[in-house]
Design a protein around this motif. Sequence first.
Motif, PDB file in Angstrom:
ATOM      1  N   ILE A   1      -1.302   5.851  -5.427  1.00 14.28           N
ATOM      2  CA  ILE A   1      -2.575   6.411  -5.409  1.00 14.28           C
ATOM      3  C   ILE A   1      -3.687   5.319  -4.664  1.00 14.28           C
ATOM      4  O   ILE A   1      -4.958   6.352  -4.424  1.00 14.28           O
ATOM      5  CB  ILE A   1      -3.183   5.890  -6.631  1.00 14.28           C
ATOM      6  CG1 ILE A   1      -2.238   6.494  -8.036  1.00 14.28           C
ATOM      7  CG2 ILE A   1      -5.058   6.496  -7.721  1.00 14.28           C
ATOM      8  CD1 ILE A   1      -2.488   6.027  -9.474  1.00 14.28           C
ATOM      9  N   PHE A   2      -3.122   4.436  -4.641  1.00 19.58           N
ATOM     10  CA  PHE A   2      -4.063   3.362  -3.215  1.00 19.58           C
ATOM     11  C   PHE A   2      -4.150   3.990  -1.790  1.00 19.58           C
ATOM     12  O   PHE A   2      -5.230   4.364  -1.279  1.00 19.58           O
ATOM     13  CB  PHE A   2      -4.368   1.953  -3.578  1.00 19.58           C
ATOM     14  CG  PHE A   2      -4.937   1.141  -2.606  1.00 19.58           C
ATOM     15  CD1 PHE A   2      -6.064   1.180  -3.589  1.00 19.58           C
ATOM     16  CD2 PHE A   2      -4.394   0.441  -1.596  1.00 19.58           C
ATOM     17  CE1 PHE A   2      -7.594   0.046  -2.728  1.00 19.58           C
ATOM     18  CE2 PHE A   2      -5.543  -0.580  -1.224  1.00 19.58           C
ATOM     19  CZ  PHE A   2      -6.827   0.090  -1.449  1.00 19.58           C
ATOM     20  N   SER A   3      -3.265   4.339  -2.020  1.00 22.89           N
ATOM     21  CA  SER A   3      -2.634   5.076  -0.542  1.00 22.89           C
ATOM     22  C   SER A   3      -3.161   6.059  -0.038  1.00 22.89           C
ATOM     23  O   SER A   3      -4.039   6.390   1.082  1.00 22.89           O
ATOM     24  CB  SER A   3      -0.683   4.825  -0.089  1.00 22.89           C
ATOM     25  OG  SER A   3      -0.886   5.420   0.732  1.00 22.89           O
ATOM     26  N   ASP A   4      -3.050   7.321  -1.654  1.00 17.38           N
ATOM     27  CA  ASP A   4      -4.163   8.137  -1.750  1.00 17.38           C
ATOM     28  C   ASP A   4      -5.673   7.574  -0.731  1.00 17.38           C
ATOM     29  O   ASP A   4      -6.494   8.878  -0.270  1.00 17.38           O
ATOM     30  CB  ASP A   4      -3.855   9.115  -1.887  1.00 17.38           C
ATOM     31  CG  ASP A   4      -4.300  10.819  -2.435  1.00 17.38           C
ATOM     32  OD1 ASP A   4      -4.721  11.690  -1.478  1.00 17.38           O
ATOM     33  OD2 ASP A   4      -5.643  10.699  -2.798  1.00 17.38           O
TER      34      ASP A   4
ATOM     35  N   VAL B   1     -14.178  -2.041  -1.929  1.00 14.77           N
ATOM     36  CA  VAL B   1     -14.578  -2.753  -1.226  1.00 14.77           C
ATOM     37  C   VAL B   1     -13.393  -4.269  -0.777  1.00 14.77           C
ATOM     38  O   VAL B   1     -14.132  -4.579  -0.589  1.00 14.77           O
ATOM     39  CB  VAL B   1     -15.575  -3.360  -2.449  1.00 14.77           C
ATOM     40  CG1 VAL B   1     -16.981  -4.284  -1.780  1.00 14.77           C
ATOM     41  CG2 VAL B   1     -16.862  -1.767  -1.675  1.00 14.77           C
ATOM     42  N   HIS B   2     -13.223  -3.860  -2.252  1.00 14.72           N
ATOM     43  CA  HIS B   2     -12.292  -6.000  -2.407  1.00 14.72           C
ATOM     44  C   HIS B   2     -11.406  -5.862  -1.283  1.00 14.72           C
ATOM     45  O   HIS B   2     -10.803  -6.888  -0.548  1.00 14.72           O
ATOM     46  CB  HIS B   2     -11.847  -5.351  -4.055  1.00 14.72           C
ATOM     47  CG  HIS B   2     -13.018  -6.080  -4.622  1.00 14.72           C
ATOM     48  ND1 HIS B   2     -13.608  -4.961  -5.290  1.00 14.72           N
ATOM     49  CD2 HIS B   2     -13.474  -7.160  -4.706  1.00 14.72           C
ATOM     50  CE1 HIS B   2     -14.597  -5.715  -6.049  1.00 14.72           C
ATOM     51  NE2 HIS B   2     -14.306  -6.971  -5.768  1.00 14.72           N
ATOM     52  N   TYR B   3     -10.735  -4.253  -1.079  1.00 10.88           N
ATOM     53  CA  TYR B   3      -9.595  -4.549  -0.020  1.00 10.88           C
ATOM     54  C   TYR B   3     -10.640  -4.438   1.525  1.00 10.88           C
ATOM     55  O   TYR B   3      -9.666  -5.568   1.985  1.00 10.88           O
ATOM     56  CB  TYR B   3      -9.182  -3.099   0.392  1.00 10.88           C
ATOM     57  CG  TYR B   3      -7.976  -2.604   1.299  1.00 10.88           C
ATOM     58  CD1 TYR B   3      -6.584  -3.719   1.101  1.00 10.88           C
ATOM     59  CD2 TYR B   3      -8.508  -1.558   2.247  1.00 10.88           C
ATOM     60  CE1 TYR B   3      -5.700  -3.089   1.859  1.00 10.88           C
ATOM     61  CE2 TYR B   3      -7.699  -1.593   3.067  1.00 10.88           C
ATOM     62  CZ  TYR B   3      -6.102  -1.953   2.935  1.00 10.88           C
ATOM     63  OH  TYR B   3      -5.384  -2.424   4.143  1.00 10.88           O
ATOM     64  N   GLU B   4     -11.522  -4.492   1.458  1.00 10.64           N
ATOM     65  CA  GLU B   4     -11.508  -4.124   3.077  1.00 10.64           C
ATOM     66  C   GLU B   4     -12.277  -5.882   2.992  1.00 10.64           C
ATOM     67  O   GLU B   4     -12.415  -5.913   4.173  1.00 10.64           O
ATOM     68  CB  GLU B   4     -12.826  -3.498   3.288  1.00 10.64           C
ATOM     69  CG  GLU B   4     -12.499  -1.914   3.269  1.00 10.64           C
ATOM     70  CD  GLU B   4     -11.720  -1.541   5.032  1.00 10.64           C
ATOM     71  OE1 GLU B   4     -11.958  -2.545   5.465  1.00 10.64           O
ATOM     72  OE2 GLU B   4     -10.775  -1.358   4.947  1.00 10.64           O
TER      73      GLU B   4
ATOM     74  N   ILE C   1       0.955  -1.101  -0.222  1.00 10.31           N
ATOM     75  CA  ILE C   1       0.154  -0.251   0.226  1.00 10.31           C
ATOM     76  C   ILE C   1       0.625   1.291   0.264  1.00 10.31           C
ATOM     77  O   ILE C   1       0.374   2.132  -0.764  1.00 10.31           O
ATOM     78  CB  ILE C   1      -1.307  -0.250   1.135  1.00 10.31           C
ATOM     79  CG1 ILE C   1      -1.927  -1.001   1.002  1.00 10.31           C
ATOM     80  CG2 ILE C   1      -1.638   0.993   0.993  1.00 10.31           C
ATOM     81  CD1 ILE C   1      -2.984  -1.289   2.307  1.00 10.31           C
ATOM     82  N   ALA C   2       1.949   0.858   0.702  1.00 10.56           N
ATOM     83  CA  ALA C   2       2.626   2.686   0.659  1.00 10.56           C
ATOM     84  C   ALA C   2       3.581   2.646   0.166  1.00 10.56           C
ATOM     85  O   ALA C   2       3.279   4.138  -0.614  1.00 10.56           O
ATOM     86  CB  ALA C   2       4.001   1.767   1.556  1.00 10.56           C
ATOM     87  N   GLN C   3       4.574   1.518  -1.624  1.00  9.10           N
ATOM     88  CA  GLN C   3       4.736   2.290  -2.912  1.00  9.10           C
ATOM     89  C   GLN C   3       3.646   2.336  -3.463  1.00  9.10           C
ATOM     90  O   GLN C   3       4.045   2.704  -5.196  1.00  9.10           O
ATOM     91  CB  GLN C   3       4.964   0.489  -2.922  1.00  9.10           C
ATOM     92  CG  GLN C   3       6.207  -0.001  -2.055  1.00  9.10           C
ATOM     93  CD  GLN C   3       7.144  -1.141  -2.859  1.00  9.10           C
ATOM     94  OE1 GLN C   3       6.414  -1.623  -3.580  1.00  9.10           O
ATOM     95  NE2 GLN C   3       7.443  -2.145  -1.441  1.00  9.10           N
ATOM     96  N   ASP C   4       2.225   2.480  -3.007  1.00  9.87           N
ATOM     97  CA  ASP C   4       1.479   2.800  -4.449  1.00  9.87           C
ATOM     98  C   ASP C   4       0.489   3.976  -3.756  1.00  9.87           C
ATOM     99  O   ASP C   4      -0.616   3.620  -4.190  1.00  9.87           O
ATOM    100  CB  ASP C   4      -0.277   1.188  -4.462  1.00  9.87           C
ATOM    101  CG  ASP C   4      -0.742   1.924  -5.046  1.00  9.87           C
ATOM    102  OD1 ASP C   4      -1.192   3.002  -6.157  1.00  9.87           O
ATOM    103  OD2 ASP C   4      -2.077   0.783  -5.742  1.00  9.87           O
TER     104      ASP C   4
END
Length: 128
Positions: free
Chosen positions: A60-63, A86-89, A55-58
């Motif tokens: 966009i997703f981190s934001d 939703v998929h992450y959760e 997550i830290a390297q991405d």
Amino acid sequence: MKTNTFITLSTATANVGVLVGLVFLIFEIKQNSAIALSQIRQERTLSIIDEYSAIAQDEIFSDLLARALNDGDFDSVTNKEWNQLVHYELARSVRLEDVFFQYKKGLLDESVYSFSISMAASRLPIWK
């Protein structure tokens, strides 16, 4: 030495040997249990580290996570981003179910279980 005396001594010696063997078996089982618990804990920790590192390297997703989860700014989340969340959760809820299962089986200690439950509680705004 009479035969009865020899049989009695050999039986007593064999019984003592069996008892000593049982004591060593109990110690070995306890040691293996501690090692298994340690391996479970280590695998879980490495899995979480891998997840957060990804997550830290991405950026966009981190934001996206920061906007939605930390700031509670759900209005800025698009449908595509919402599907990602939703998929992450969903993956996180499966992990939480695993934590509950392992805790009930005695494979996780109270501190790990409590931490996971408190992390899940912090996710309630997005789950609603």
